[in-house]
Design a protein around this motif. Structure first.
Motif, mmCIF file in Angstrom:
data_model
loop_
_atom_site.group_PDB
_atom_site.id
_atom_site.type_symbol
_atom_site.label_atom_id
_atom_site.label_comp_id
_atom_site.label_asym_id
_atom_site.label_seq_id
_atom_site.Cartn_x
_atom_site.Cartn_y
_atom_site.Cartn_z
ATOM 1 N N VAL A 1 0.836 -1.204 0.000
ATOM 2 C CA VAL A 1 0.000 0.000 0.000
ATOM 3 C C VAL A 1 0.869 1.252 0.000
ATOM 4 O O VAL A 1 0.610 2.217 -0.738
ATOM 5 C CB VAL A 1 -0.955 -0.015 1.211
ATOM 6 C CG1 VAL A 1 -1.638 1.330 1.372
ATOM 7 C CG2 VAL A 1 -2.004 -1.106 1.041
ATOM 8 N N LEU A 2 1.924 1.256 0.821
ATOM 9 C CA LEU A 2 2.824 2.408 0.867
ATOM 10 C C LEU A 2 3.545 2.610 -0.462
ATOM 11 O O LEU A 2 3.692 3.748 -0.929
ATOM 12 C CB LEU A 2 3.841 2.236 2.005
ATOM 13 C CG LEU A 2 3.278 2.290 3.429
ATOM 14 C CD1 LEU A 2 4.378 2.004 4.444
ATOM 15 C CD2 LEU A 2 2.637 3.641 3.699
ATOM 16 N N LEU A 3 3.980 1.512 -1.080
ATOM 17 C CA LEU A 3 4.625 1.629 -2.385
ATOM 18 C C LEU A 3 3.654 2.160 -3.428
ATOM 19 O O LEU A 3 4.009 3.013 -4.255
ATOM 20 C CB LEU A 3 5.178 0.268 -2.810
ATOM 21 C CG LEU A 3 6.393 -0.250 -2.041
ATOM 22 C CD1 LEU A 3 6.761 -1.649 -2.510
ATOM 23 C CD2 LEU A 3 7.574 0.685 -2.216
ATOM 24 N N GLY A 4 2.409 1.658 -3.396
ATOM 25 C CA GLY A 4 1.409 2.154 -4.337
ATOM 26 C C GLY A 4 1.112 3.630 -4.132
ATOM 27 O O GLY A 4 0.960 4.389 -5.095
ATOM 28 N N ALA A 5 1.045 4.055 -2.859
ATOM 29 C CA ALA A 5 0.806 5.474 -2.581
ATOM 30 C C ALA A 5 1.974 6.325 -3.057
ATOM 31 O O ALA A 5 1.777 7.427 -3.597
ATOM 32 C CB ALA A 5 0.577 5.667 -1.081
#
Length: 320
Positions: free
Chosen positions: A303-307
């Motif tokens: 999720v952090l990478l996608g954000a």
């Protein structure tokens, strides 16, 4: 003189059927799209959403796989233990390293192969099928073949290195060598798949762009750099995201690369990924709560990478 006028009316049962058909037609038009997509959401809720929520709930408890219904509330303790767990950080480092070693060469090679297949080539359909064959091969079969290739004593790779005067390499027990070997398996399996994705995107690029570049005196290489690659930016971003997700969930290749080590990822955990560490905690050590916490940690990392990717894309669109 008064004339009698007769009005013809539909019989009552027939009128009711007409009204019912009209109502049913309106219902069909309104609700049929939801009925068509309902199976997807039903399967997603059963096999996607429910496991995700249940795993999150289990991560907040102490629960063993031998007694999954006996849960003891521990709050965020499973997550706090991960912060001081050296094996978790080792698995995370290995996942990042293997991900970089496999993703970057894989996508670069896929882009080059797609560029070659994009031009008129005899037997292009044959080469496209060949490129997709590794993807259709099972993980177990591919990994077992590469185990033989990277064998220390009788492997083909060490035999080839010996021809140029390089001493035999212990691919399974070294840190960098084992990670390179596992990355090679991933590269072999997924390069052709990504190449076909790039090829499909290249075929959507208008020919007028290449013709204009050719009229300006651009060579094939400059056309590739200044026309093809910019046109493929959304596709390249998509493959980077998908490859990152696949690298984070890498499991089969490192598990089978050294079968005697099992889920430990080598004698010193030198190629144990997050997926292997999750499997070790949940199905070897039977700590279902800890395994659930690892699964949610992997989910939060993605999720952090996608954000981060979304923020970078939004910044480039705003400044570009």
């Amino acid at each position: 003189m008064v004339s009698d006028t007769t009005t013809t009316a539909l019989p009552e049962p027939r009128a009711e059927r007409t009204v019912w058909r009209g109502r049913r037609h309106r219902w069909t038009v309104r609700w049929s799209p939801y009925a068509y997509i309902a199976p997807f959401f039903a399967f997603f809720a059963a096999f996607g959403l429910f496991p995700l929520l249940y795993t999150g709930w289990a991560s907040l408890h102490r629960v063993e796989l031998t007694a999954p219904t006996d849960m003891e509330w521990v709050g965020l303790r499973n997550f706090s233990r991960l912060l001081v767990d050296e094996f978790f950080w080792n698995a995370l480092r290995n996942t990042v390293t293997i991900g970089l070693l496999s993703t970057v060469p894989q996508l670069v090679m896929a882009l080059g192969i797609a560029h070659l297949l994009h031009h008129r080539l005899r037997g292009s359909m044959f080469f496209r099928v060949v490129a997709l064959t590794p993807y259709a091969t099972s993980v177990a079969a591919a990994t077992l073949v590469f185990v033989l290739l990277f064998g220390r004593d009788y492997g083909v790779v060490n035999w080839a290195l010996g021809l140029v005067g390089v001493d035999p390499v212990d691919w399974q027990n070294g840190t960098w060598t084992s990670q390179v070997a596992v990355s090679t398996i991933v590269i072999w399996r997924w390069t052709g798949y990504n190449a076909l994705i790039y090829l499909a995107a290249m075929q959507a690029v208008p020919d007028e762009l290449y013709e204009s570049a050719a009229l300006d005196g651009a060579s094939r290489w400059r056309q590739f750099v200044h026309v093809t690659v910019p046109s493929l930016r959304p596709t390249i971003l998509f493959t980077c995201v998908v490859s990152t997700i696949g690298a984070t969930q890498l499991f089969g290749e490192p598990l089978l690369f050294n079968g005697s080590a099992g889920a430990t990822g080598g004698s010193e955990h030198q190629f144990q990924t997050l997926g292997l560490y999750l499997y070790e905690q949940g199905w070897v050590n039977l700590h279902l709560g800890r395994a659930s916490a690892i699964a949610w940690a992997m989910f939060l990392i993605l999720v952090l990478l996608g954000a981060a990717v979304a923020l970078v894309g939004a910044y480039r669109r705003r400044t570009g």
